[in-house]
Design an enzyme around this catalytic site. Structure first.
Site, PDB file in Angstrom:
ATOM      1  N   ASP A 186     -18.952 -16.651 -15.529  1.00  0.00           N
ATOM      2  CA  ASP A 186     -18.901 -16.414 -16.969  1.00  0.00           C
ATOM      3  C   ASP A 186     -17.516 -15.983 -17.430  1.00  0.00           C
ATOM      4  O   ASP A 186     -16.975 -16.512 -18.412  1.00  0.00           O
ATOM      5  CB  ASP A 186     -19.936 -15.356 -17.369  1.00  0.00           C
ATOM      6  CG  ASP A 186     -21.353 -15.793 -17.061  1.00  0.00           C
ATOM      7  OD1 ASP A 186     -21.683 -16.950 -17.368  1.00  0.00           O
ATOM      8  OD2 ASP A 186     -22.118 -14.988 -16.503  1.00  0.00           O
TER       9      ASP A 186
ATOM     10  N   LYS B  90     -25.106 -27.138 -57.286  1.00  0.00           N
ATOM     11  CA  LYS B  90     -26.001 -27.385 -56.149  1.00  0.00           C
ATOM     12  C   LYS B  90     -27.443 -27.059 -56.545  1.00  0.00           C
ATOM     13  O   LYS B  90     -27.721 -25.994 -57.112  1.00  0.00           O
ATOM     14  CB  LYS B  90     -25.567 -26.536 -54.953  1.00  0.00           C
ATOM     15  CG  LYS B  90     -26.301 -26.827 -53.644  1.00  0.00           C
ATOM     16  CD  LYS B  90     -25.656 -26.045 -52.505  1.00  0.00           C
ATOM     17  CE  LYS B  90     -26.285 -26.353 -51.160  1.00  0.00           C
ATOM     18  NZ  LYS B  90     -25.617 -25.630 -50.057  1.00  0.00           N
TER      19      LYS B  90
ATOM     20  N   LYS C 172     -30.345  -4.405 -27.937  1.00  0.00           N
ATOM     21  CA  LYS C 172     -29.025  -4.745 -27.404  1.00  0.00           C
ATOM     22  C   LYS C 172     -28.349  -5.811 -28.262  1.00  0.00           C
ATOM     23  O   LYS C 172     -27.147  -5.746 -28.538  1.00  0.00           O
ATOM     24  CB  LYS C 172     -29.138  -5.239 -25.956  1.00  0.00           C
ATOM     25  CG  LYS C 172     -29.420  -4.154 -24.935  1.00  0.00           C
ATOM     26  CD  LYS C 172     -29.277  -4.710 -23.524  1.00  0.00           C
ATOM     27  CE  LYS C 172     -29.520  -3.628 -22.487  1.00  0.00           C
ATOM     28  NZ  LYS C 172     -29.339  -4.128 -21.109  1.00  0.00           N
TER      29      LYS C 172
ATOM     30  N   GLU D 254     -17.536 -28.292 -49.455  1.00  0.00           N
ATOM     31  CA  GLU D 254     -18.302 -27.295 -50.215  1.00  0.00           C
ATOM     32  C   GLU D 254     -17.584 -25.942 -50.223  1.00  0.00           C
ATOM     33  O   GLU D 254     -17.077 -25.494 -49.193  1.00  0.00           O
ATOM     34  CB  GLU D 254     -19.681 -27.152 -49.565  1.00  0.00           C
ATOM     35  CG  GLU D 254     -20.589 -26.130 -50.206  1.00  0.00           C
ATOM     36  CD  GLU D 254     -21.929 -26.007 -49.493  1.00  0.00           C
ATOM     37  OE1 GLU D 254     -22.851 -25.417 -50.065  1.00  0.00           O
ATOM     38  OE2 GLU D 254     -22.044 -26.509 -48.346  1.00  0.00           O
TER      39      GLU D 254
ATOM     40  N   SER E  37     -13.949 -10.987 -13.462  1.00  0.00           N
ATOM     41  CA  SER E  37     -14.675 -10.433 -12.319  1.00  0.00           C
ATOM     42  C   SER E  37     -14.641 -11.311 -11.083  1.00  0.00           C
ATOM     43  O   SER E  37     -14.972 -10.855  -9.989  1.00  0.00           O
ATOM     44  CB  SER E  37     -16.135 -10.217 -12.715  1.00  0.00           C
ATOM     45  OG  SER E  37     -16.776 -11.467 -12.952  1.00  0.00           O
TER      46      SER E  37
ATOM     47  N   SER F 112     -21.379 -27.928 -43.238  1.00  0.00           N
ATOM     48  CA  SER F 112     -22.505 -28.061 -42.321  1.00  0.00           C
ATOM     49  C   SER F 112     -22.103 -27.537 -40.946  1.00  0.00           C
ATOM     50  O   SER F 112     -21.305 -28.156 -40.245  1.00  0.00           O
ATOM     51  CB  SER F 112     -22.913 -29.539 -42.213  1.00  0.00           C
ATOM     52  OG  SER F 112     -24.024 -29.707 -41.366  1.00  0.00           O
TER      53      SER F 112
ATOM     54  N   CYS G 160     -24.018 -30.591 -50.074  1.00  0.00           N
ATOM     55  CA  CYS G 160     -24.618 -30.243 -48.780  1.00  0.00           C
ATOM     56  C   CYS G 160     -26.135 -30.406 -48.755  1.00  0.00           C
ATOM     57  O   CYS G 160     -26.636 -31.512 -48.634  1.00  0.00           O
ATOM     58  CB  CYS G 160     -24.205 -28.825 -48.373  1.00  0.00           C
ATOM     59  SG  CYS G 160     -24.362 -28.523 -46.586  1.00  0.00           S
TER      60      CYS G 160
END
Length: 559
Positions: free
Chosen positions: A313, A120, A531, A48, A309, A193, A156
């Protein structure tokens, strides 16, 4: 009279396109056309909006971009002849004088020209999709006649109409059923997709159901690669008329493979069978690697920078970055303060050595002391609190951005989805950067990724101490994440139910969670929207990421 079955050799071209780069996109399609011809294919099918790349967003508002794209379509059509055809996704101008100016289209090119155009019909407007902003829905699609085979092409979302797959049906009609009613012998769906955990199984079940219900072979070609927050895994499939997947292309990699489709319903893939399937954590790892690599390279960068650190993470972010870009392109910086433990500093260095990435240690004690000296007279009567903690994080952010500016390295943010949900992060500090690699990965899955990398490496590339020690921001003495948050298994489960499953507080409590924990977590999610509005882009890997598909207001009560 009994009709002789026809056979069509179709090349499924899942290509990594770059949004807006028409020359690059056309060159890649041109390359696949040459390979498909050499392999004896009759028809090559792209995904697509292949010419523009998906999603092109507001580039579609620029007339000069649409004009240039339509010229490239003509150039591609010229590559075809009476024996070789091409189906390519692109954006076309609405042929009618009413409605939006553009349509999401597929061009059927044969004989050196665009012979037919399919528009589409179903335009998604949920989660990350906003196609009605740009496109007018098309009418019933024409049947494409090619080499004695009647092709039915959908785009799609046109394949996502069956009501049993939605809580509340979104659409009145079913474009795929209409193609069959109009005589289509082979169904083709071109798609972009986006990846999300668990989505592939649902998508393939839907496509197989179409094939089995209508007793027609179905070809599905999906985009591969990443665009900003969105990752596309490819994994295109060819399905026979019984609803069985006859061939699957690789996931998270460009590929072009030829299948033989017989109008009686048989589909024969190339030798070797379907591509192997990954488990959930392997799929997640591959998605994040592809998303990181494409974001960095398509943004014009080669190298990245991150704060290391000694925690889980930043460790997993560093490993993903090294996997995606090569260790020679990753620069990690440890920035210890007076509260950083010796084991965290040692763990950060050990990880960097294991990965073979560049590593520096630049302490923040001097600027932190200077800030306190300046500000303490103005803080009279106030105890040490999150203010002094955030100063440390923001100094680190300044360090990283300074190094980024000086050396042209893109900064990666290391926060996970659990932290982003509840605001356990510092604006202009650890949230600074150009990309939040694991910003849609819950904390417990971050640990699972670390274990997966250790399994793949055959040794502890992520030191065991990083995995086993209690999570801590180390911004005050003896700090632990659980001082401020519920245990991560509980936090992740509540976030998942509230964010992805859209459950309310009462529903979550009824599922067995403590009222205190639920009200606390949901309250934090609601209070920290500001945030998330200022977060770097987050690679989307779940059904609901904190990105363009999460659109809550700031100055409002969320109820």
């Amino acid at each position: 009279m009994i009709q002789t079955p026809s056979l069509l050799r179709i090349a499924l071209a899942q290509i990594n396109f770059k949004v807006g780069d028409l020359d690059r996109n056309v060159a890649r399609i041109r390359d696949e056309v040459e390979r498909a011809r050499a392999a004896g294919a009759d028809l090559l099918v792209t995904s697509e909006l292949a010419l523009t790349g998906y999603p092109p967003r507001d580039l579609l508002h620029r007339d000069e971009f649409i004009d240039a794209q339509l010229k490239t379509l003509e150039a591609l059509a010229a590559l075809t002849d009476d024996d070789f055809g091409l189906i390519v996704g692109y954006a076309d101008r609405n042929p009618h004088h009413v409605g939006r100016r553009l349509v999401n289209a597929a061009a059927f090119c044969v004989g050196g020209r665009v012979k037919e155009r399919v528009f589409k019909q179903l335009l998604p407007e949920y989660d990350v999709f906003d196609e009605a902003r740009y496109f007018e829905p098309g009418g019933e699609a024409p049947i494409l006649n090619f080499k004695g085979v009647r092709l039915g092409v959908s785009i799609c979302e046109d394949a996502w109409a069956p009501v049993e797959h939605w809580e509340q049906p979104r659409y009145m009609g079913d474009p795929v059923a209409a193609l069959v009613a109009n005589g289509a012998q082979v169904l083709i769906n071109i798609s972009a997709s986006p990846f999300a955990r668990g989505k592939r199984a649902m998508r393939e079940a839907l496509l197989c159901e179409h094939a089995a219900r209508h007793k027609r072979p179905l070809i599905f070609v999906n985009q591969v690669g990443a665009t900003d927050e969105l990752i596309f895994e490819g994994a295109s499939v060819a399905i026979d008329s019984t609803g069985q997947i006859a061939h699957r292309l690789p996931d998270f990699a460009s590929a072009c493979e030829v299948v033989s489709v017989v109008t009686t319903g048989d589909v024969l893939g190339p030798e070797g069978g379907s591509a192997s399937e990954r488990d959930d954590i392997g799929e997640l790892r591959a998605a994040l690697v592809l998303g990181t690599r494409d974001y960095v390279r398509k943004s014009g960068f080669k190298q990245v920078l991150l704060g290391l650190s000694g925690g889980i993470d930043s460790a997993v972010t560093a490993v993903i970055a090294a996997d995606a870009l090569g260790p020679e392109n990753v620069h990690a910086v440890a920035m210890p303060s007076r509260y950083s433990s010796r084991h965290s500093r040692d763990d950060a260095r050990t990880l960097a050595n294991n990965l073979g990435i560049e590593f520096d240690e630049i302490g923040i004690e001097q600027p932190y002391t200077s800030f306190l000296d300046v500000l303490t007279p103005h803080f009279q009567g106030k105890d040490f609190d999150v203010t002094e903690e955030n100063l440390q994080a923001r100094i680190r952010g300044v360090y990283l951005m300074g190094l980024s500016n000086k050396f042209g390295k893109l900064v990666l943010s290391c926060g996970n989805k659990s932290e982003l949900a509840v605001g356990y992060s510092t604006l202009y500090g650890d949230m600074c950067g150009a990309l939040a690699v694991i910003g849609d990965v819950p904390k417990m899955q971050v640990y699972a990724l670390a274990e997966e990398y250790n399994r793949l490496a055959g040794y502890e590339v992520v030191p065991r101490n990083i995995i086993e020690k209690a999570p801590s921001a180390e911004l005050r003495p003896d700090q632990r994440d659980e001082d401020s948050l519920p245990p991560y298994p509980v936090l992740d489960a509540i976030v998942d139910r509230y964010v992805e499953d859209r459950q309310g507080i009462a529903q979550i409590i009824d599922a067995g969670f403590e009222r205190r924990d639920v009200e606390r977590v949901v309250g934090l999610i609601r209070r920290n929207e500001y945030k998330r509005w200022q977060s770097p882009p987050v690679l989307k890997v779940t059904a609901k990421a904190f990105g363009s598909g999460w659109r809550y207001p700031l100055a409002a009560s969320h109820g």
